[in-house]
Design an enzyme around this catalytic site. Structure first.
Site, mmCIF file in Angstrom:
data_model
loop_
_atom_site.group_PDB
_atom_site.id
_atom_site.type_symbol
_atom_site.label_atom_id
_atom_site.label_comp_id
_atom_site.label_asym_id
_atom_site.label_seq_id
_atom_site.Cartn_x
_atom_site.Cartn_y
_atom_site.Cartn_z
ATOM 1 N N HIS A 91 2.565 -5.002 5.111
ATOM 2 C CA HIS A 91 2.664 -3.609 5.552
ATOM 3 C C HIS A 91 1.290 -2.979 5.448
ATOM 4 C CE1 HIS A 91 4.021 0.585 5.707
ATOM 5 N NE2 HIS A 91 5.144 0.114 6.220
ATOM 6 N N ASP A 134 12.022 -4.160 6.967
ATOM 7 C CA ASP A 134 12.643 -4.845 8.100
ATOM 8 C C ASP A 134 13.164 -6.234 7.759
ATOM 9 O OD1 ASP A 134 12.348 -2.882 10.002
ATOM 10 O OD2 ASP A 134 10.261 -3.429 10.379
HETATM 11 N N1 ACO Z 1 2.421 -13.294 7.695
HETATM 12 C C1 ACO Z 1 1.349 -14.046 7.420
HETATM 13 N N2 ACO Z 1 0.113 -13.551 7.177
HETATM 14 C C2 ACO Z 1 0.001 -12.222 7.213
HETATM 15 C C3 ACO Z 1 1.074 -11.359 7.476
HETATM 16 C C4 ACO Z 1 2.337 -11.942 7.722
HETATM 17 N N3 ACO Z 1 3.408 -11.189 7.994
HETATM 18 N N4 ACO Z 1 0.663 -10.069 7.453
HETATM 19 C C5 ACO Z 1 -0.652 -10.122 7.173
HETATM 20 N N5 ACO Z 1 -1.055 -11.422 7.018
HETATM 21 C C6 ACO Z 1 -2.388 -11.883 6.654
HETATM 22 C C7 ACO Z 1 -3.349 -11.711 7.805
HETATM 23 O O1 ACO Z 1 -3.373 -12.847 8.640
HETATM 24 C C8 ACO Z 1 -4.647 -11.493 7.071
HETATM 25 O O2 ACO Z 1 -5.073 -12.782 6.611
HETATM 26 P P1 ACO Z 1 -6.661 -13.107 6.479
HETATM 27 O O3 ACO Z 1 -7.155 -12.191 5.391
HETATM 28 O O4 ACO Z 1 -6.703 -14.557 6.155
HETATM 29 O O5 ACO Z 1 -7.252 -12.771 7.833
HETATM 30 C C9 ACO Z 1 -4.226 -10.688 5.831
HETATM 31 O O6 ACO Z 1 -2.849 -11.039 5.608
HETATM 32 C C10 ACO Z 1 -4.349 -9.181 6.028
HETATM 33 O O7 ACO Z 1 -3.594 -8.831 7.166
HETATM 34 P P2 ACO Z 1 -3.857 -7.570 8.118
HETATM 35 O O8 ACO Z 1 -3.451 -7.956 9.502
HETATM 36 O O9 ACO Z 1 -5.239 -7.068 7.874
HETATM 37 O O10 ACO Z 1 -2.847 -6.516 7.536
HETATM 38 P P3 ACO Z 1 -2.490 -5.151 8.245
HETATM 39 O O11 ACO Z 1 -2.307 -4.176 7.154
HETATM 40 O O12 ACO Z 1 -3.435 -4.817 9.322
HETATM 41 O O13 ACO Z 1 -1.101 -5.487 8.948
HETATM 42 C C11 ACO Z 1 1.199 -5.636 9.407
HETATM 43 C C12 ACO Z 1 0.106 -5.013 8.511
HETATM 44 C C13 ACO Z 1 0.925 -5.305 10.895
HETATM 45 C C14 ACO Z 1 2.558 -5.020 9.034
HETATM 46 C C15 ACO Z 1 1.215 -7.154 9.184
HETATM 47 O O14 ACO Z 1 1.443 -7.443 7.816
HETATM 48 C C16 ACO Z 1 2.267 -7.848 10.045
HETATM 49 O O15 ACO Z 1 1.999 -8.147 11.203
HETATM 50 N N6 ACO Z 1 3.471 -8.133 9.480
HETATM 51 C C17 ACO Z 1 4.536 -8.761 10.240
HETATM 52 C C18 ACO Z 1 5.208 -7.744 11.169
HETATM 53 C C19 ACO Z 1 6.089 -6.786 10.423
HETATM 54 O O16 ACO Z 1 6.906 -7.172 9.580
HETATM 55 N N7 ACO Z 1 5.967 -5.489 10.756
HETATM 56 C C20 ACO Z 1 6.813 -4.421 10.155
HETATM 57 C C21 ACO Z 1 6.004 -3.481 9.334
HETATM 58 S S1 ACO Z 1 7.080 -2.350 8.486
HETATM 59 C C22 ACO Z 1 7.521 -1.168 9.667
HETATM 60 O O17 ACO Z 1 6.843 -0.964 10.610
HETATM 61 C C23 ACO Z 1 8.782 -0.419 9.455
#
Ligand code: ACO
Length: 438
Positions: A316, A373
Protein backbone atom coordinates in the site's frame (compact mmCIF):
# COMPACT_ATOMS: atom_id res chain seq x y z
CA UNK A 1 -1.54 30.70 7.32
CA UNK A 2 -0.36 28.89 10.47
CA UNK A 3 -3.23 26.99 12.06
CA UNK A 4 -2.30 26.43 15.71
CA UNK A 5 -4.21 23.48 17.15
CA UNK A 6 -3.58 21.96 20.56
CA UNK A 7 -3.01 18.23 20.68
CA UNK A 8 0.45 17.10 19.58
CA UNK A 9 2.26 18.87 22.40
CA UNK A 10 4.91 20.82 20.49
CA UNK A 11 4.57 23.81 18.18
CA UNK A 12 5.37 23.10 14.55
CA UNK A 13 8.69 24.42 13.26
CA UNK A 14 8.42 26.88 10.36
CA UNK A 15 10.60 26.17 7.35
CA UNK A 16 13.27 28.33 5.75
CA UNK A 17 14.09 27.88 2.09
CA UNK A 18 17.43 29.19 0.79
CA UNK A 19 17.43 30.24 -2.85
CA UNK A 20 20.76 31.80 -3.83
CA UNK A 21 21.33 34.63 -1.34
CA UNK A 22 17.66 34.84 -0.37
CA UNK A 23 16.01 33.04 2.54
CA UNK A 24 12.26 32.58 2.41
CA UNK A 25 10.31 31.68 5.53
CA UNK A 26 7.66 29.05 5.06
CA UNK A 27 4.99 29.23 7.78
CA UNK A 28 4.15 25.98 9.54
CA UNK A 29 0.69 24.42 9.47
CA UNK A 30 0.18 22.45 12.68
CA UNK A 31 -1.21 18.92 12.62
CA UNK A 32 -2.95 17.38 15.65
CA UNK A 33 -1.39 14.04 14.62
CA UNK A 34 0.99 13.09 11.81
CA UNK A 35 3.09 15.41 9.68
CA UNK A 36 2.94 19.19 10.11
CA UNK A 37 2.87 21.20 6.90
CA UNK A 38 4.88 24.01 5.38
CA UNK A 39 2.83 26.61 3.50
CA UNK A 40 4.35 27.31 0.09
CA UNK A 41 1.52 29.23 -1.62
CA UNK A 42 3.46 32.52 -1.63
CA UNK A 43 6.54 30.99 -3.27
CA UNK A 44 5.62 31.96 -6.83
CA UNK A 45 4.93 35.57 -5.92
CA UNK A 46 8.15 35.93 -3.90
CA UNK A 47 10.59 33.85 -6.00
CA UNK A 48 8.99 33.32 -9.42
CA UNK A 49 9.37 29.55 -8.84
CA UNK A 50 6.70 26.85 -8.62
CA UNK A 51 7.05 23.56 -6.73
CA UNK A 52 6.96 20.32 -8.75
CA UNK A 53 5.33 17.24 -7.20
CA UNK A 54 3.89 14.70 -9.69
CA UNK A 55 1.40 12.35 -8.04
CA UNK A 56 1.20 14.74 -5.04
CA UNK A 57 3.73 12.61 -3.19
CA UNK A 58 4.49 15.44 -0.78
CA UNK A 59 1.67 17.92 -1.21
CA UNK A 60 -1.15 18.46 1.28
CA UNK A 61 -3.97 20.01 -0.75
CA UNK A 62 -5.99 20.92 2.36
CA UNK A 63 -6.24 20.65 6.11
CA UNK A 64 -8.90 18.16 7.21
CA UNK A 65 -10.63 17.13 10.45
CA UNK A 66 -12.07 13.91 9.08
CA UNK A 67 -9.69 10.96 8.80
CA UNK A 68 -6.26 10.19 10.21
CA UNK A 69 -3.94 7.48 8.87
CA UNK A 70 -0.58 6.49 10.31
CA UNK A 71 0.74 4.15 7.65
CA UNK A 72 3.84 3.14 9.60
CA UNK A 73 1.83 2.04 12.63
CA UNK A 74 -1.21 0.71 10.74
CA UNK A 75 -3.62 3.23 12.27
CA UNK A 76 -6.90 4.47 10.76
CA UNK A 77 -9.31 6.77 12.62
CA UNK A 78 -12.51 8.52 11.54
CA UNK A 79 -13.06 11.78 13.45
CA UNK A 80 -10.61 10.44 16.07
CA UNK A 81 -12.33 7.08 16.60
CA UNK A 82 -10.21 3.97 15.79
CA UNK A 83 -11.57 1.91 12.90
CA UNK A 84 -11.49 -1.24 15.07
CA UNK A 85 -13.91 0.35 17.58
CA UNK A 86 -16.24 1.64 14.89
CA UNK A 87 -16.29 -1.72 13.06
CA UNK A 88 -17.06 -3.56 16.31
CA UNK A 89 -19.68 -1.22 17.76
CA UNK A 90 -21.24 0.95 15.10
CA UNK A 91 -23.37 0.72 11.97
CA UNK A 92 -22.64 2.09 8.52
CA UNK A 93 -25.33 4.78 8.78
CA UNK A 94 -24.04 5.89 12.19
CA UNK A 95 -20.48 6.07 10.80
CA UNK A 96 -21.82 8.02 7.82
CA UNK A 97 -23.40 10.52 10.24
CA UNK A 98 -20.12 10.72 12.18
CA UNK A 99 -18.08 11.40 9.05
CA UNK A 100 -20.52 13.91 7.60
CA UNK A 101 -21.46 15.81 10.77
CA UNK A 102 -18.28 15.39 12.82
CA UNK A 103 -19.68 13.78 15.99
CA UNK A 104 -21.37 10.53 16.95
CA UNK A 105 -25.12 11.20 16.84
CA UNK A 106 -27.39 11.29 19.89
CA UNK A 107 -30.11 8.60 19.83
CA UNK A 108 -32.59 11.18 18.62
CA UNK A 109 -30.34 12.51 15.84
CA UNK A 110 -29.51 9.01 14.60
CA UNK A 111 -33.20 7.97 14.56
CA UNK A 112 -33.98 11.13 12.62
CA UNK A 113 -31.17 10.52 10.09
CA UNK A 114 -32.03 6.84 9.61
CA UNK A 115 -35.73 7.66 9.17
CA UNK A 116 -34.96 10.38 6.64
CA UNK A 117 -32.69 8.11 4.62
CA UNK A 118 -35.22 5.25 4.83
CA UNK A 119 -37.97 7.54 3.51
CA UNK A 120 -35.97 8.46 0.42
CA UNK A 121 -34.65 5.04 -0.70
CA UNK A 122 -37.37 4.75 -3.31
CA UNK A 123 -36.40 5.68 -6.90
CA UNK A 124 -39.02 7.34 -9.14
CA UNK A 125 -40.39 5.15 -11.94
CA UNK A 126 -38.79 7.33 -14.62
CA UNK A 127 -35.44 6.86 -12.92
CA UNK A 128 -35.95 3.07 -12.80
CA UNK A 129 -36.76 3.16 -16.48
CA UNK A 130 -33.59 5.08 -17.30
CA UNK A 131 -31.54 2.47 -15.41
CA UNK A 132 -33.33 -0.41 -17.05
CA UNK A 133 -32.76 1.05 -20.53
CA UNK A 134 -28.96 0.82 -20.18
CA UNK A 135 -27.48 -2.08 -22.18
CA UNK A 136 -27.23 -5.21 -20.01
CA UNK A 137 -23.53 -5.50 -20.75
CA UNK A 138 -22.76 -1.98 -19.44
CA UNK A 139 -19.94 -1.80 -16.94
CA UNK A 140 -21.49 -1.36 -13.46
CA UNK A 141 -19.22 1.60 -12.67
CA UNK A 142 -20.23 3.37 -15.90
CA UNK A 143 -23.87 2.83 -14.94
CA UNK A 144 -23.29 4.03 -11.39
CA UNK A 145 -21.54 7.24 -12.44
CA UNK A 146 -24.33 7.98 -14.92
CA UNK A 147 -27.03 7.21 -12.34
CA UNK A 148 -25.54 9.58 -9.77
CA UNK A 149 -25.26 12.31 -12.38
CA UNK A 150 -28.88 11.62 -13.33
CA UNK A 151 -29.91 12.50 -9.77
CA UNK A 152 -29.04 16.13 -10.60
CA UNK A 153 -31.77 16.04 -13.28
CA UNK A 154 -34.36 14.59 -10.88
CA UNK A 155 -33.62 16.74 -7.81
CA UNK A 156 -32.64 20.24 -9.05
CA UNK A 157 -33.88 21.76 -5.77
CA UNK A 158 -30.95 20.07 -3.98
CA UNK A 159 -28.21 21.24 -6.35
CA UNK A 160 -27.11 24.62 -4.96
CA UNK A 161 -23.72 23.91 -3.32
CA UNK A 162 -23.90 27.15 -1.31
CA UNK A 163 -27.31 26.49 0.26
CA UNK A 164 -26.91 24.38 3.45
CA UNK A 165 -30.49 23.03 3.31
CA UNK A 166 -29.99 21.96 -0.32
CA UNK A 167 -26.67 20.28 0.56
CA UNK A 168 -28.34 18.43 3.47
CA UNK A 169 -31.06 17.24 1.14
CA UNK A 170 -28.56 16.11 -1.52
CA UNK A 171 -26.60 14.29 1.24
CA UNK A 172 -29.69 12.36 2.36
CA UNK A 173 -30.83 11.64 -1.20
CA UNK A 174 -27.42 10.25 -2.17
CA UNK A 175 -27.15 8.07 0.94
CA UNK A 176 -30.73 6.87 0.44
CA UNK A 177 -30.66 6.11 -3.27
CA UNK A 178 -27.14 4.66 -3.56
CA UNK A 179 -28.11 1.15 -2.32
CA UNK A 180 -31.22 1.11 -4.51
CA UNK A 181 -29.23 2.19 -7.58
CA UNK A 182 -26.51 -0.40 -6.97
CA UNK A 183 -29.00 -3.22 -6.45
CA UNK A 184 -30.67 -2.21 -9.74
CA UNK A 185 -27.37 -2.18 -11.56
CA UNK A 186 -26.70 -5.71 -10.26
CA UNK A 187 -30.18 -6.95 -11.20
CA UNK A 188 -30.10 -5.30 -14.60
CA UNK A 189 -27.02 -7.32 -15.55
CA UNK A 190 -28.62 -10.51 -14.19
CA UNK A 191 -31.84 -9.83 -16.12
CA UNK A 192 -34.07 -9.67 -13.02
CA UNK A 193 -36.92 -7.21 -12.39
CA UNK A 194 -36.00 -4.23 -10.22
CA UNK A 195 -37.44 -4.39 -6.69
CA UNK A 196 -38.69 -1.68 -4.35
CA UNK A 197 -37.17 -0.77 -0.98
CA UNK A 198 -39.39 -1.62 1.99
CA UNK A 199 -39.81 1.07 4.66
CA UNK A 200 -38.42 0.06 8.05
CA UNK A 201 -36.58 -3.04 6.80
CA UNK A 202 -33.16 -1.60 7.65
CA UNK A 203 -30.70 0.09 5.33
CA UNK A 204 -28.23 -2.72 4.59
CA UNK A 205 -30.85 -5.49 4.80
CA UNK A 206 -33.01 -3.58 2.30
CA UNK A 207 -30.03 -3.34 -0.02
CA UNK A 208 -29.24 -7.05 0.32
CA UNK A 209 -32.85 -8.08 -0.31
CA UNK A 210 -33.26 -5.77 -3.33
CA UNK A 211 -30.01 -7.20 -4.68
CA UNK A 212 -30.39 -10.93 -4.05
CA UNK A 213 -34.12 -11.74 -3.87
CA UNK A 214 -35.08 -14.00 -6.75
CA UNK A 215 -38.36 -13.37 -8.55
CA UNK A 216 -41.16 -15.12 -6.68
CA UNK A 217 -38.97 -16.31 -3.81
CA UNK A 218 -38.53 -14.97 -0.28
CA UNK A 219 -35.01 -13.69 0.23
CA UNK A 220 -32.83 -15.79 2.51
CA UNK A 221 -30.61 -13.22 4.20
CA UNK A 222 -28.71 -14.55 7.21
CA UNK A 223 -27.85 -11.91 9.84
CA UNK A 224 -24.17 -12.76 9.30
CA UNK A 225 -24.39 -11.59 5.65
CA UNK A 226 -26.08 -8.30 6.55
CA UNK A 227 -23.68 -7.64 9.44
CA UNK A 228 -20.59 -8.43 7.36
CA UNK A 229 -21.80 -6.17 4.57
CA UNK A 230 -22.37 -3.38 7.09
CA UNK A 231 -18.83 -3.84 8.43
CA UNK A 232 -17.27 -3.83 4.96
CA UNK A 233 -19.07 -0.58 4.17
CA UNK A 234 -17.70 0.96 7.40
CA UNK A 235 -14.16 -0.12 6.51
CA UNK A 236 -14.35 1.63 3.14
CA UNK A 237 -16.14 4.77 4.38
CA UNK A 238 -13.19 7.16 4.15
CA UNK A 239 -9.46 7.12 3.51
CA UNK A 240 -8.48 10.80 3.50
CA UNK A 241 -7.06 12.40 0.32
CA UNK A 242 -6.92 9.39 -2.04
CA UNK A 243 -7.41 9.72 -5.80
CA UNK A 244 -11.24 9.63 -5.90
CA UNK A 245 -11.65 11.85 -2.82
CA UNK A 246 -9.23 14.41 -4.23
CA UNK A 247 -11.24 14.28 -7.46
CA UNK A 248 -14.47 14.95 -5.57
CA UNK A 249 -12.85 17.93 -3.82
CA UNK A 250 -11.31 19.30 -7.03
CA UNK A 251 -14.57 19.16 -8.99
CA UNK A 252 -16.43 20.64 -6.00
CA UNK A 253 -13.89 23.47 -5.70
CA UNK A 254 -15.37 24.85 -8.94
CA UNK A 255 -18.69 24.93 -7.01
CA UNK A 256 -20.07 22.06 -9.06
CA UNK A 257 -23.03 20.42 -7.30
CA UNK A 258 -22.63 17.42 -5.00
CA UNK A 259 -23.99 14.90 -7.54
CA UNK A 260 -21.54 15.93 -10.26
CA UNK A 261 -18.65 15.89 -7.79
CA UNK A 262 -19.53 12.41 -6.47
CA UNK A 263 -20.06 11.12 -9.99
CA UNK A 264 -16.52 12.29 -10.82
CA UNK A 265 -15.29 10.40 -7.74
CA UNK A 266 -16.94 7.24 -9.08
CA UNK A 267 -15.10 7.77 -12.39
CA UNK A 268 -11.77 8.02 -10.54
CA UNK A 269 -12.53 4.93 -8.46
CA UNK A 270 -13.26 2.90 -11.60
CA UNK A 271 -9.54 2.91 -12.46
CA UNK A 272 -7.81 -0.43 -11.81
CA UNK A 273 -5.05 1.25 -9.82
CA UNK A 274 -7.62 2.51 -7.33
CA UNK A 275 -10.85 0.55 -6.95
CA UNK A 276 -10.14 -2.60 -8.93
CA UNK A 277 -7.60 -4.50 -6.81
CA UNK A 278 -10.10 -6.72 -4.95
CA UNK A 279 -11.17 -8.20 -8.28
CA UNK A 280 -7.53 -8.75 -9.24
CA UNK A 281 -6.90 -10.67 -5.99
CA UNK A 282 -9.58 -13.21 -6.86
CA UNK A 283 -8.21 -13.62 -10.37
CA UNK A 284 -4.75 -14.22 -8.91
CA UNK A 285 -5.99 -16.79 -6.36
CA UNK A 286 -7.97 -18.59 -9.09
CA UNK A 287 -4.87 -18.72 -11.29
CA UNK A 288 -2.89 -20.29 -8.43
CA UNK A 289 -5.68 -22.85 -7.93
CA UNK A 290 -5.94 -23.65 -11.65
CA UNK A 291 -2.20 -24.11 -12.03
CA UNK A 292 -2.14 -26.92 -9.47
CA UNK A 293 -2.18 -24.85 -6.28
CA UNK A 294 1.56 -24.45 -6.20
CA UNK A 295 1.83 -21.40 -3.94
CA UNK A 296 5.62 -21.51 -3.40
CA UNK A 297 6.25 -21.44 -7.20
CA UNK A 298 3.90 -18.49 -7.59
CA UNK A 299 5.63 -16.64 -4.75
CA UNK A 300 9.01 -17.28 -6.37
CA UNK A 301 7.72 -15.73 -9.62
CA UNK A 302 6.54 -12.66 -7.72
CA UNK A 303 9.90 -12.23 -6.00
CA UNK A 304 11.74 -12.64 -9.33
CA UNK A 305 9.34 -10.03 -10.77
CA UNK A 306 8.66 -12.47 -13.63
CA UNK A 307 6.27 -10.96 -16.23
CA UNK A 308 5.62 -8.13 -13.77
CA UNK A 309 3.86 -10.61 -11.44
CA UNK A 310 2.75 -8.93 -8.21
CA UNK A 311 1.09 -10.24 -5.14
CA UNK A 312 -2.26 -8.52 -5.55
CA UNK A 313 -3.83 -7.37 -2.29
CA UNK A 314 -0.39 -6.82 -0.79
CA UNK A 315 1.39 -3.50 -0.30
CA UNK A 316 0.00 0.00 0.00
CA UNK A 317 1.26 3.49 -0.77
CA UNK A 318 0.47 4.66 2.77
CA UNK A 319 0.45 1.54 4.99
CA UNK A 320 3.88 0.11 5.60
CA UNK A 321 2.40 -2.17 8.24
CA UNK A 322 -0.63 -4.48 8.40
CA UNK A 323 -3.57 -2.50 6.96
CA UNK A 324 -5.88 -2.28 10.02
CA UNK A 325 -8.89 -2.87 7.74
CA UNK A 326 -7.36 -6.09 6.40
CA UNK A 327 -7.09 -7.50 9.93
CA UNK A 328 -10.84 -6.91 10.47
CA UNK A 329 -11.79 -8.32 7.06
CA UNK A 330 -9.70 -11.45 7.64
CA UNK A 331 -11.61 -12.27 10.84
CA UNK A 332 -14.90 -11.50 9.12
CA UNK A 333 -14.11 -13.85 6.20
CA UNK A 334 -14.02 -16.92 8.47
CA UNK A 335 -17.29 -15.98 10.20
CA UNK A 336 -19.18 -15.17 7.01
CA UNK A 337 -18.17 -18.25 5.07
CA UNK A 338 -19.10 -20.46 8.02
CA UNK A 339 -22.47 -18.72 8.52
CA UNK A 340 -23.29 -18.95 4.81
CA UNK A 341 -22.17 -22.57 4.69
CA UNK A 342 -19.71 -21.74 1.92
CA UNK A 343 -16.35 -23.44 1.59
CA UNK A 344 -13.96 -21.69 -0.73
CA UNK A 345 -10.64 -23.12 -1.74
CA UNK A 346 -9.54 -19.59 -2.61
CA UNK A 347 -9.74 -18.62 1.09
CA UNK A 348 -7.38 -21.50 1.99
CA UNK A 349 -5.01 -20.41 -0.78
CA UNK A 350 -5.19 -16.80 0.46
CA UNK A 351 -4.26 -17.90 4.00
CA UNK A 352 -1.34 -19.93 2.66
CA UNK A 353 -0.12 -17.01 0.53
CA UNK A 354 -0.29 -14.66 3.51
CA UNK A 355 1.53 -17.08 5.81
CA UNK A 356 4.38 -17.52 3.34
CA UNK A 357 4.62 -13.79 2.58
CA UNK A 358 4.69 -12.66 6.21
CA UNK A 359 7.65 -14.96 6.89
CA UNK A 360 9.59 -14.14 3.70
CA UNK A 361 12.49 -11.68 3.66
CA UNK A 362 11.38 -10.13 0.30
CA UNK A 363 8.05 -9.01 1.76
CA UNK A 364 9.40 -8.19 5.23
CA UNK A 365 12.16 -5.92 3.88
CA UNK A 366 9.75 -4.06 1.62
CA UNK A 367 7.12 -3.79 4.35
CA UNK A 368 4.53 -5.54 2.20
CA UNK A 369 1.46 -6.61 4.20
CA UNK A 370 -2.07 -7.58 3.19
CA UNK A 371 -4.22 -4.57 2.35
CA UNK A 372 -8.01 -4.27 2.68
CA UNK A 373 -8.54 -5.85 -0.73
CA UNK A 374 -6.84 -9.15 0.07
CA UNK A 375 -9.87 -10.80 1.72
CA UNK A 376 -12.83 -8.58 0.70
CA UNK A 377 -13.32 -10.23 -2.71
CA UNK A 378 -13.61 -13.65 -1.07
CA UNK A 379 -16.38 -12.39 1.22
CA UNK A 380 -18.27 -10.63 -1.59
CA UNK A 381 -18.02 -13.79 -3.68
CA UNK A 382 -19.36 -15.92 -0.84
CA UNK A 383 -22.30 -13.50 -0.54
CA UNK A 384 -23.11 -13.98 -4.24
CA UNK A 385 -21.73 -10.81 -5.85
CA UNK A 386 -20.05 -11.19 -9.24
CA UNK A 387 -16.59 -9.62 -9.31
CA UNK A 388 -17.82 -6.77 -11.57
CA UNK A 389 -19.85 -5.51 -8.57
CA UNK A 390 -16.87 -5.26 -6.21
CA UNK A 391 -15.92 -1.70 -7.22
CA UNK A 392 -19.53 -0.39 -7.02
CA UNK A 393 -19.60 -1.84 -3.47
CA UNK A 394 -16.40 0.07 -2.73
CA UNK A 395 -18.12 3.24 -4.04
CA UNK A 396 -21.17 2.53 -1.85
CA UNK A 397 -18.93 2.36 1.22
CA UNK A 398 -16.87 5.41 0.24
CA UNK A 399 -19.94 7.61 -0.37
CA UNK A 400 -20.15 9.17 3.14
CA UNK A 401 -16.42 9.94 3.05
CA UNK A 402 -16.74 11.70 -0.31
CA UNK A 403 -19.74 13.68 0.97
CA UNK A 404 -17.97 14.62 4.21
CA UNK A 405 -14.82 15.73 2.36
CA UNK A 406 -16.84 17.75 -0.18
CA UNK A 407 -18.79 19.47 2.60
CA UNK A 408 -15.62 20.23 4.56
CA UNK A 409 -14.05 21.73 1.44
CA UNK A 410 -17.14 23.86 0.71
CA UNK A 411 -17.29 25.27 4.24
CA UNK A 412 -13.53 25.94 4.51
CA UNK A 413 -12.95 29.71 4.08
CA UNK A 414 -9.47 29.03 2.63
CA UNK A 415 -10.89 26.96 -0.26
CA UNK A 416 -10.16 28.33 -3.72
CA UNK A 417 -10.78 26.71 -7.06
CA UNK A 418 -8.27 23.87 -7.48
CA UNK A 419 -5.88 24.93 -10.17
CA UNK A 420 -2.39 23.39 -10.18
CA UNK A 421 0.53 25.11 -11.91
CA UNK A 422 2.82 23.47 -14.44
CA UNK A 423 6.39 23.72 -15.62
CA UNK A 424 6.13 24.24 -19.37
CA UNK A 425 8.63 22.09 -21.30
CA UNK A 426 7.27 22.50 -24.84
CA UNK A 427 8.57 24.53 -27.80
CA UNK A 428 9.59 28.13 -27.26
CA UNK A 429 7.67 30.63 -29.44
CA UNK A 430 7.80 29.74 -33.16
CA UNK A 431 6.08 31.04 -36.27
CA UNK A 432 3.23 29.34 -38.07
CA UNK A 433 4.30 27.27 -41.11
CA UNK A 434 2.05 27.79 -44.10
CA UNK A 435 0.24 24.81 -45.73
CA UNK A 436 2.45 24.98 -48.86
CA UNK A 437 5.68 24.82 -46.84
CA UNK A 438 4.80 21.71 -44.82
N1 ACO B 1 3.95 -7.74 -4.80
C1 ACO B 1 5.27 -7.85 -4.97
N2 ACO B 1 6.15 -6.83 -4.85
C2 ACO B 1 5.62 -5.65 -4.53
C3 ACO B 1 4.26 -5.44 -4.32
C4 ACO B 1 3.39 -6.55 -4.46
N3 ACO B 1 2.07 -6.43 -4.28
N4 ACO B 1 4.02 -4.14 -4.01
C5 ACO B 1 5.22 -3.54 -4.03
N5 ACO B 1 6.20 -4.45 -4.33
C6 ACO B 1 7.63 -4.20 -4.39
C7 ACO B 1 7.99 -3.40 -5.61
O1 ACO B 1 8.27 -4.22 -6.72
C8 ACO B 1 9.20 -2.64 -5.12
O2 ACO B 1 10.29 -3.58 -5.14
P1 ACO B 1 11.80 -3.05 -5.43
O3 ACO B 1 12.14 -2.18 -4.25
O4 ACO B 1 12.60 -4.30 -5.55
O5 ACO B 1 11.71 -2.26 -6.72
C9 ACO B 1 8.88 -2.36 -3.65
O6 ACO B 1 7.96 -3.40 -3.26
C10 ACO B 1 8.23 -1.00 -3.43
O7 ACO B 1 7.08 -0.93 -4.25
P2 ACO B 1 6.42 0.41 -4.84
O8 ACO B 1 5.82 0.07 -6.16
O9 ACO B 1 7.42 1.51 -4.74
O10 ACO B 1 5.28 0.69 -3.79
P3 ACO B 1 4.14 1.76 -4.00
O11 ACO B 1 3.89 2.33 -2.66
O12 ACO B 1 4.43 2.68 -5.10
O13 ACO B 1 2.92 0.85 -4.47
C11 ACO B 1 0.93 -0.40 -4.48
C12 ACO B 1 1.83 0.56 -3.69
C13 ACO B 1 0.53 0.24 -5.84
C14 ACO B 1 -0.37 -0.64 -3.69
C15 ACO B 1 1.68 -1.72 -4.70
O14 ACO B 1 2.05 -2.28 -3.45
C16 ACO B 1 0.85 -2.73 -5.49
O15 ACO B 1 0.84 -2.67 -6.72
N6 ACO B 1 0.16 -3.67 -4.80
C17 ACO B 1 -0.68 -4.64 -5.48
C18 ACO B 1 -2.00 -4.00 -5.93
C19 ACO B 1 -2.94 -3.76 -4.78
O16 ACO B 1 -3.17 -4.62 -3.93
N7 ACO B 1 -3.53 -2.55 -4.75
C20 ACO B 1 -4.53 -2.17 -3.71
C21 ACO B 1 -4.03 -1.08 -2.84
S1 ACO B 1 -5.17 -0.81 -1.51
C22 ACO B 1 -6.45 0.13 -2.19
O17 ACO B 1 -6.28 0.79 -3.16
C23 ACO B 1 -7.78 0.08 -1.53
Amino acid sequence: MTVPIAGKGSSPVPGRLHLGDDAIDLPAVAATAGSDGLAISSLLATTGKVTVDPGFMNTAACTSDITFIDGAEGVLRYRGYPIEQLAANSTFLEVAYLLIHGELPSHHRLDEFVERVDRHMYLPEDFREILSMQPRASHPMAMLGAAIQTMACFYPESMDPLNPAAVDLATVLLMAKMPTMISYIHRRAAGYALLYPVRGEGYVRNFARMTFARPGEAADLPDALVEALDTLLILHADHEQNCSTSTVRLVGSAQANLYSSISAGVAALSGPLHGGANEAVLEMLARIRDSGRDVPTFMARVKDKQDGAKLMGFGHRVYKNYDPRAAIVKKSADRVLEALGVTDELLDIAREVEEIALADAYFIERKLYPNVDFYTGIIYRAMGFPSSMFTPLFAFGRLPGWIAQWREMMSDPTTRIGRPRQVYVGHPKRDFISWEDR
